[in-house]
Design an enzyme around this catalytic site. Sequence first.
Site, PDB file in Angstrom:
ATOM      1  N   ARG A   3     -10.565  -1.121   2.309  1.00 54.99           N
ATOM      2  CA  ARG A   3      -9.834  -2.381   2.352  1.00 54.99           C
ATOM      3  C   ARG A   3     -10.712  -3.554   2.820  1.00 54.99           C
ATOM      4  O   ARG A   3     -10.202  -4.605   3.171  1.00 54.99           O
ATOM      5  CB  ARG A   3      -8.639  -2.259   3.299  1.00 54.99           C
ATOM      6  N   CYS A  28      -3.401  -2.581  -1.109  1.00 54.52           N
ATOM      7  CA  CYS A  28      -2.330  -3.428  -0.595  1.00 54.52           C
ATOM      8  C   CYS A  28      -1.861  -4.477  -1.597  1.00 54.52           C
ATOM      9  O   CYS A  28      -1.130  -5.406  -1.242  1.00 54.52           O
ATOM     10  CB  CYS A  28      -2.773  -4.096   0.707  1.00 54.52           C
ATOM     11  N   LYS A  70      -6.170  -9.342  10.918  1.00 50.29           N
ATOM     12  CA  LYS A  70      -6.127  -7.897  10.736  1.00 50.29           C
ATOM     13  C   LYS A  70      -7.495  -7.424  10.262  1.00 50.29           C
ATOM     14  O   LYS A  70      -7.983  -7.849   9.213  1.00 50.29           O
ATOM     15  CB  LYS A  70      -5.052  -7.541   9.710  1.00 50.29           C
ATOM     16  N   CYS A 128       0.809  -1.231   0.000  1.00 51.98           N
ATOM     17  CA  CYS A 128       0.000   0.000   0.000  1.00 51.98           C
ATOM     18  C   CYS A 128       0.837   1.274   0.000  1.00 51.98           C
ATOM     19  O   CYS A 128       0.432   2.287  -0.552  1.00 51.98           O
ATOM     20  CB  CYS A 128      -1.012   0.002   1.134  1.00 51.98           C
ATOM     21  N   LYS A 176      -4.614  -7.380  15.154  1.00 51.16           N
ATOM     22  CA  LYS A 176      -4.531  -5.936  14.945  1.00 51.16           C
ATOM     23  C   LYS A 176      -5.883  -5.383  14.543  1.00 51.16           C
ATOM     24  O   LYS A 176      -6.521  -5.969  13.682  1.00 51.16           O
ATOM     25  CB  LYS A 176      -3.504  -5.700  13.836  1.00 51.16           C
ATOM     26  N   GLU A 232      -8.148 -17.744  10.491  1.00 48.53           N
ATOM     27  CA  GLU A 232      -6.986 -17.067   9.886  1.00 48.53           C
ATOM     28  C   GLU A 232      -5.697 -17.433  10.628  1.00 48.53           C
ATOM     29  O   GLU A 232      -4.651 -17.653  10.006  1.00 48.53           O
ATOM     30  CB  GLU A 232      -7.175 -15.543   9.917  1.00 48.53           C
ATOM     31  N   TYR A 242       3.607   2.377  19.405  1.00 51.34           N
ATOM     32  CA  TYR A 242       4.278   3.684  19.301  1.00 51.34           C
ATOM     33  C   TYR A 242       4.658   4.201  20.685  1.00 51.34           C
ATOM     34  O   TYR A 242       5.440   5.141  20.801  1.00 51.34           O
ATOM     35  CB  TYR A 242       3.361   4.690  18.579  1.00 51.34           C
TER      36      TYR A 242
HETATM   37  C1  PBG Z   1      -0.111  -1.579   5.843  1.00 53.99           C
HETATM   38  C2  PBG Z   1      -0.320  -1.344   7.281  1.00 53.99           C
HETATM   39  C3  PBG Z   1      -1.281  -0.545   7.917  1.00 53.99           C
HETATM   40  C4  PBG Z   1      -0.941  -0.545   9.272  1.00 53.99           C
HETATM   41  C5  PBG Z   1       0.168  -1.362   9.415  1.00 53.99           C
HETATM   42  N1  PBG Z   1       0.525  -1.865   8.180  1.00 53.99           N
HETATM   43  C6  PBG Z   1      -2.379   0.278   7.354  1.00 53.99           C
HETATM   44  C7  PBG Z   1      -3.548  -0.354   6.730  1.00 53.99           C
HETATM   45  O1  PBG Z   1      -3.684  -1.578   6.638  1.00 53.99           O
HETATM   46  O2  PBG Z   1      -4.388   0.402   6.249  1.00 53.99           O
HETATM   47  C8  PBG Z   1      -1.644   0.227  10.349  1.00 53.99           C
HETATM   48  C9  PBG Z   1      -0.822   0.491  11.581  1.00 53.99           C
HETATM   49  C10 PBG Z   1      -1.368   1.548  12.478  1.00 53.99           C
HETATM   50  O3  PBG Z   1      -2.483   2.071  12.298  1.00 53.99           O
HETATM   51  O4  PBG Z   1      -0.628   1.893  13.415  1.00 53.99           O
HETATM   52  N2  PBG Z   1      -0.992  -2.398   5.226  1.00 53.99           N
END
Ligand code: PBG
Length: 323
Positions: A214, A127, A192, A119, A245, A230, A310
């Site tokens: 997405r 992606c 995810k 992406c 996530k 998954e 973070y």
């Molecule tokens: C890439 C990716 C994303 C995040 C991590 N890898 C963005 C998405 O999938 O849109 C998000 C990480 C975050 O929000 O801290 N695909």
Amino acid sequence: MKIRPRRLRQSPTIREMVRETTLSPIDFIYPLFVKHGQIEREPIPSMPDQYQFSIDGVVQEAKEAWSLGIPSVILFGIPDTKDAVGTRSYAEDGIVQMAIRAIKDNLPEMVVVTDVCLCEYTEHGHCGILNNNEVDNDATLEVLSRQAVSHARAGADIVAPSDMMDGRVGAIRSELDSKHFTDTGILSYAVKYASAFYGPFREAADCTPQFGDRAGYQMDPANALEAIKEAILDMEEGADMIMVKPALPYLDIIRRVREECLLPLAAYNVSGEYAMVKAAHEKGWIDGSRVMMEMLTSIKRAGADLIVTYFAKEAAHVLGQAK
Ligand code: PBG
């Protein structure tokens, strides 16, 4: 009254003795954004205290994290140019590839993880590779595998596919193995969700989809059984570790995946979760530092072994001050 749970809450010492969940900097993986150019660090407006780093800047930041006891970073790249098929994602002189080499030269023991996804490298911001405005799963697998191999060649210890294509863990594993990178690990973003909590990240990594969303590849937030499916699929395809996530709105998923899966489990405390705490703290509405520690503890208590966050440096500072 014989049973008085408060007996075990009488002093800091006794509370510490019976504490069930503890955090340590060793639990953290610190996300870093890296881009071309000489400006060492450029602030990311929606993520206070987070930056887009130059190569020199990212090495400095990794050193600081290492000195605080944080063992690992995960790298995200902002390329110099984008195209329809993400060519810069697997370039030898790509931004992430250069950052890996620079960090490994300076900190050979640090575990360098890389995000594998297209992406940031596609002009449409999806992606994967598009076919009639849909992401073409199998065409994308080839590019992801090339990207993963290029990261391994640059010295990455672990590659972390975050694209949510079907079969990508197996495809990446076999491509790594065929190129003799049998020791490079895979941390799969197995579970995810299609989440609004990624908003600030998309600004930081310049990867907002230019049309649509997405939801055709990331998971529906309403699903839990699918999370287990998954996770099991990725384990069978050869993932070494898996990830859930975002983290906070999905603590139940972290717990369920923990119970079903034998691999080390990571959770990604994503950009929106971070930004909410920072914004409310700036307004004086919450004590950001205490909320941070409570959130990270909850993610660990839910069953995560590792937390991508973070907050890594800030939390390591707090943990360093605790007696
Ligand atoms: C890439 C990716 C994303 C995040 C991590 N890898 C963005 C998405 O999938 O849109 C998000 C990480 C975050 O929000 O801290 N695909």
